[in-house]
Scaffold this active site. Sequence first.
Site, short mmCIF file in Angstrom:
data_model
loop_
_atom_site.label_atom_id
_atom_site.label_comp_id
_atom_site.label_asym_id
_atom_site.label_seq_id
_atom_site.Cartn_x
_atom_site.Cartn_y
_atom_site.Cartn_z
N SER A 15 -0.54 -3.08 -1.21
CA SER A 15 -0.21 -1.62 -0.28
C SER A 15 1.56 -1.86 -0.11
CB SER A 15 -0.66 -1.81 0.72
OG SER A 15 -1.05 -2.58 1.18
N HIS A 36 -5.25 2.35 -2.94
CA HIS A 36 -3.88 3.09 -4.04
C HIS A 36 -3.99 3.32 -5.31
CE1 HIS A 36 -0.51 3.44 -0.01
NE2 HIS A 36 -1.81 1.94 0.44
N LYS A 40 -5.61 9.18 0.67
CA LYS A 40 -3.53 9.71 0.16
C LYS A 40 -3.35 9.77 -1.10
CE LYS A 40 -3.69 4.46 1.87
NZ LYS A 40 -3.52 4.39 3.16
C1 LIG Z 1 -5.36 -1.39 0.42
C2 LIG Z 1 -5.81 -0.65 1.59
N1 LIG Z 1 -7.68 -0.34 2.04
C3 LIG Z 1 -7.50 0.71 3.18
C4 LIG Z 1 -7.24 1.58 3.44
C5 LIG Z 1 -6.70 2.67 4.89
O1 LIG Z 1 -7.38 3.52 3.97
P1 LIG Z 1 -6.75 4.58 4.74
O2 LIG Z 1 -6.25 5.79 5.64
O3 LIG Z 1 -8.15 5.98 4.54
O4 LIG Z 1 -7.96 4.21 6.40
C6 LIG Z 1 -4.85 1.58 3.30
C7 LIG Z 1 -4.17 2.12 4.01
O5 LIG Z 1 -3.12 1.19 4.54
C8 LIG Z 1 -4.80 0.39 2.20
O6 LIG Z 1 -3.70 1.00 1.46
#
Ligand SMILES: Cc1ncc(COP(=O)(O)O)c(C=O)c1O
Length: 391
Positions: free
Chosen positions: A180, A208, A239
């Site tokens: 990310s 992502h 996202k």
């Molecule tokens: C790799 C990854 N997993 C999980 C999440 C968390 O997702 P959410 O915003 O739906 O809690 C993110 C968000 O930043 C992420 O980049």
Amino acid sequence: MDRLGFLVEEVEALKEQGLYNTIRTIASAQGAWFEVDGRRVLNLCSNNYLGFADHPRLKAAAKRAIDAFGVGPGAVRSISGTQSLHLELEQRLATFKGTEATILLQAGFSANLAVLPLLVGPEDVIFSDELNHASIIDGCRLSRAKVVRYTHSDPDSLRQQLADHSQARRRLVVTDGVFSMDGDIAPLPALLEVAAEFDALTMVDDAHGEGVMGAGGRGIVDHYGLVGRIDVEVGTLSKAFGVMGGFVSGSAALIEYMKQRGRPFLFSTGLTPADTGAALEAVKILEESDEPVRRLWENTHYFRSGLKALGFDTGHSGTPIIPVMVGDARQSAELSRRLFAGRVFAQSIAFPTVPRGKARIRVMNSAVHSREDLDFALAGFEKAGRELGLI
Ligand SMILES: Cc1ncc(COP(=O)(O)O)c(C=O)c1O
């Protein structure tokens, strides 16, 4: 006596180190342009990859869901909060991903917290990419399994670590699909091959990659032609899907067990009708056409080559997440400030989100940007980059 005074000192220390996070206030919907702290600025920092966060069809679907189901599910799903809309979205997502089943959670973060402790425990070992997301790290900690970090995206490092821990009861290899903060893509086929040598479980967090990679946005597993070969896929609705929520996809047995024992599922209320209805509409749009995904990638290629032509270092990104590497946290914050003064909103990211000395501007591309928007942003980067001697 102020027993919490140490927190004030901590915040002051963050400010001194250039690590203080300034949180801006948004006064309009997410879009190519939006209103931030009273100014209309170009949006280069939202995860709204496909423009779904303000899509008329998603908004209409959310309103229909509210009319039919109200605004809240009323209870945790295992008591009286599972609505037919939840089941419809779970079924639709499973079909979209090509898995047997899917379970919805409140966020991608909770999806990782829910699933990891069910797969492994104190007698087991997790092999985790050193750059995995915070929610994977926290899920690993909750599981109480031993956690071994392998070198970022390095199958040889993974093989070495697996060989060193071959006596564990169970082994689990877990990786982000798209990282990310760097926008690079995990080498899933090679990781899967190594995992198979040691009969290890495999899990990918595709937060992502959902709606971004693979045919029509079906994600990284589809991108690599590995559908059905990864044990656990974590996704988010927050996202590219434009809404809020998370999910886990995999075998019927996995999802059934999560409904019995997944703590965020059992002890926290499920998604709201509006979120669920809007996310369902997002999946329908993606099933109908790959046009939003194609536009996202056209914009990404255009913007990345524009930044490179200006002389910026864009790291190893292979996705719409493009890091503009700066290094020093203060200089990165200053670049972000100057961009904002020129009406380009792109956030500086520094320690602890990325390692010390690796501060960067993280540019998020979106299908909603026009060519004029991207040229405007490139001109802003050129001006601020030259002023700061970065290019
Ligand atoms: C790799 C990854 N997993 C999980 C999440 C968390 O997702 P959410 O915003 O739906 O809690 C993110 C968000 O930043 C992420 O980049």
